[in-house]
Design a protein around this motif. Structure first.
Motif, PDB file in Angstrom:
ATOM      1  N   GLU A 294       0.813  -1.217   0.000  1.00 51.72           N
ATOM      2  CA  GLU A 294       0.000   0.000   0.000  1.00 51.72           C
ATOM      3  C   GLU A 294       0.848   1.269   0.000  1.00 51.72           C
TER       4      GLU A 294
ATOM      5  N   ALA B 245       0.853   4.045  -3.022  1.00 47.13           N
ATOM      6  CA  ALA B 245       0.514   5.449  -2.761  1.00 47.13           C
ATOM      7  C   ALA B 245       1.577   6.371  -3.334  1.00 47.13           C
TER       8      ALA B 245
ATOM      9  N   ALA C 156       1.092   6.466  -7.091  1.00 50.87           N
ATOM     10  CA  ALA C 156      -0.105   7.245  -7.413  1.00 50.87           C
ATOM     11  C   ALA C 156       0.138   8.740  -7.256  1.00 50.87           C
ATOM     12  N   GLU C 157       0.978   9.102  -6.306  1.00 44.07           N
ATOM     13  CA  GLU C 157       1.295  10.515  -6.089  1.00 44.07           C
ATOM     14  C   GLU C 157       2.074  11.098  -7.260  1.00 44.07           C
TER      15      GLU C 157
ATOM     16  N   ASP D 293      -0.355  10.098 -12.926  1.00 46.53           N
ATOM     17  CA  ASP D 293      -1.806  10.259 -13.059  1.00 46.53           C
ATOM     18  C   ASP D 293      -2.503   8.951 -13.406  1.00 46.53           C
TER      19      ASP D 293
ATOM     20  N   GLY E  88      -6.841   5.523 -12.615  1.00 49.47           N
ATOM     21  CA  GLY E  88      -6.332   6.632 -11.829  1.00 49.47           C
ATOM     22  C   GLY E  88      -6.152   6.204 -10.383  1.00 49.47           C
ATOM     23  N   ALA E  89      -5.609   7.107  -9.565  1.00 46.60           N
ATOM     24  CA  ALA E  89      -5.325   6.777  -8.171  1.00 46.60           C
ATOM     25  C   ALA E  89      -6.584   6.344  -7.419  1.00 46.60           C
ATOM     26  N   ASP E  90      -7.726   6.946  -7.774  1.00 47.32           N
ATOM     27  CA  ASP E  90      -8.949   6.610  -7.041  1.00 47.32           C
ATOM     28  C   ASP E  90      -9.518   5.248  -7.422  1.00 47.32           C
ATOM     29  N   GLY E  91      -9.011   4.652  -8.494  1.00 49.31           N
ATOM     30  CA  GLY E  91      -9.530   3.355  -8.922  1.00 49.31           C
ATOM     31  C   GLY E  91      -8.567   2.209  -8.730  1.00 49.31           C
TER      32      GLY E  91
ATOM     33  N   ARG F  67      -7.391   0.622  -6.030  1.00 54.15           N
ATOM     34  CA  ARG F  67      -7.740  -0.425  -5.089  1.00 54.15           C
ATOM     35  C   ARG F  67      -8.736  -1.419  -5.694  1.00 54.15           C
TER      36      ARG F  67
END
Length: 347
Positions: free
Chosen positions: A145, A149, A152-153, A156, A175-178, A180
């Motif tokens: 994790e 992270a 992802a930071e 994009d 994207g970072a929000d998807g 997981r």
């Protein structure tokens, strides 16, 4: 014409063009030779297409090895190649069958054991490439994790795929929000580990999506001198279909030569490996995948003038071969198309 003996293509599947091109290579060398095709499925497209077709047990069957060696002893081929990732792992890692064929005088192209394992394991491959100074995207396991992270930071768009998958198995761009949800989906569809446990985040990898243009690049080393690079053949990918290049333009190999030399030397490469590399705006390439066999992108350089089958047969038979086999025109666009043939009747 002289007698060129025989060569074997294992698990040819849908790649009938390889059978044709090895036949043509025999003819171009002034030889009469037989292309033997071995398959587990007697109704596959290629099973009845060779000059000789033989059905072998599945690679994981205990009878596979004895049947393969019996075929080699009977037909005495000078060359054996497979285009199936799982068969290659069985030949080079799970057993010593590749070495047993070599002891019988058969040339069996490939990479050393560590790199064969790496070709099947995307996390291990990234570590091998980093170890020899070849640029490759940062690659972490799906349960890391903190590192996910960090990726992802900085990026994009992220790539999620199966760690041990073949081709584009489990691939998702998110994207970072998807990320997981994509990791969870990839875990759910991942191949079961060899120990029989349920797939986990360790069976998935996450990478940043690299900028630039994706290229397929074949590295061709000598069949008798491991690690001695003889050619680099490149094409710019224009369209993908089911994880395989569907349309491409032949391209200048120069930007990829330095990476190719490092990989060939480190892997003790003999013959051809298919790689995927991204070329960024500054002309710097990064390696994202390696397949130790003829891949689905080779036709795009063959149709532009290259002739690796001719090189293979010449080296296997101890014949002189010039430089023409590795010469091809850049900018030739080719596209795959559908075809169909009868493979059995009366079932």
């Amino acid at each position: 014409m002289g007698d060129g003996g025989a060569m074997v293509i294992g698990s040819a599947g849908r790649r009938l063009y390889l059978v044709d091109w090895f036949r043509q290579a025999y003819e171009s060398l002034g030889l009469e030779g037989r292309v033997i095709v071995t398959e587990n499925d007697s109704t596959s497209a290629a099973a009845g297409y060779g000059d000789i077709g033989r059905r072998l047990p599945r690679y994981a069957d205990p009878d596979y090895g004895p049947a393969l060696l019996a075929l080699v002893d009977e037909l005495r081929p000078s060359l054996f190649l497979s285009v199936n990732d799982y068969e290659l792992m069985h030949l080079h890692v799970a057993t010593d069958l590749a070495e047993q064929m070599r002891e019988r005088g058969v040339l069996v192209p490939g990479v050393d054991r560590a790199w064969q394992l790496g070709c099947a394991d995307k996390l291990r491959m990234a570590q091998l490439l980093e170890g020899i100074g070849v640029p490759t995207p940062r690659t972490v396991a799906g349960d890391d994790e903190a590192c996910i992270a960090e990726i992802a930071e900085a990026s994009d768009l992220l790539v999620v795929k199966h760690r041990l998958g073949s081709g584009s198995s489990g691939l998702a761009l998110v994207g970072a929000d998807g990320v997981r949800a994509a990791v969870d989906a990839a875990i759910a569809s991942a191949p079961a580990p060899a120990d029989g446990s349920a797939p986990s985040g360790q069976d998935v990898v996450v990478q940043p999506c690299l900028p630039g243009v994706e290229h397929g690049v074949d590295l061709v080393a000598d069949l008798r001198e491991p690690g001695a690079l003889r050619a680099v053949l490149a094409r710019r990918k224009m369209r993908m279909r089911a994880g395989e290049t569907d349309k491409a333009a032949s391209a200048d190999p120069a930007p990829f030569v330095a990476n190719a030399e490092r990989i060939a030397r480190a892997a003790q490469l003999t013959g051809l490996v298919d790689t995927d590399m991204f070329l960024d705006e500054g002309g710097e390439p990064s390696v994202i995948d390696i397949n130790p066999r003829f891949g689905g992108g080779y036709p795009f350089v063959h149709l532009a003038g290259a002739d690796v089958p001719r090189f293979y047969l010449a080296r296997a038979l101890g014949l002189e071969v010039g430089e023409e086999w590795r010469e091809y025109a850049p900018g030739v666009v080719s596209a795959k198309h559908e075809s169909v043939r009868v493979t059995s009747t009366g079932l």
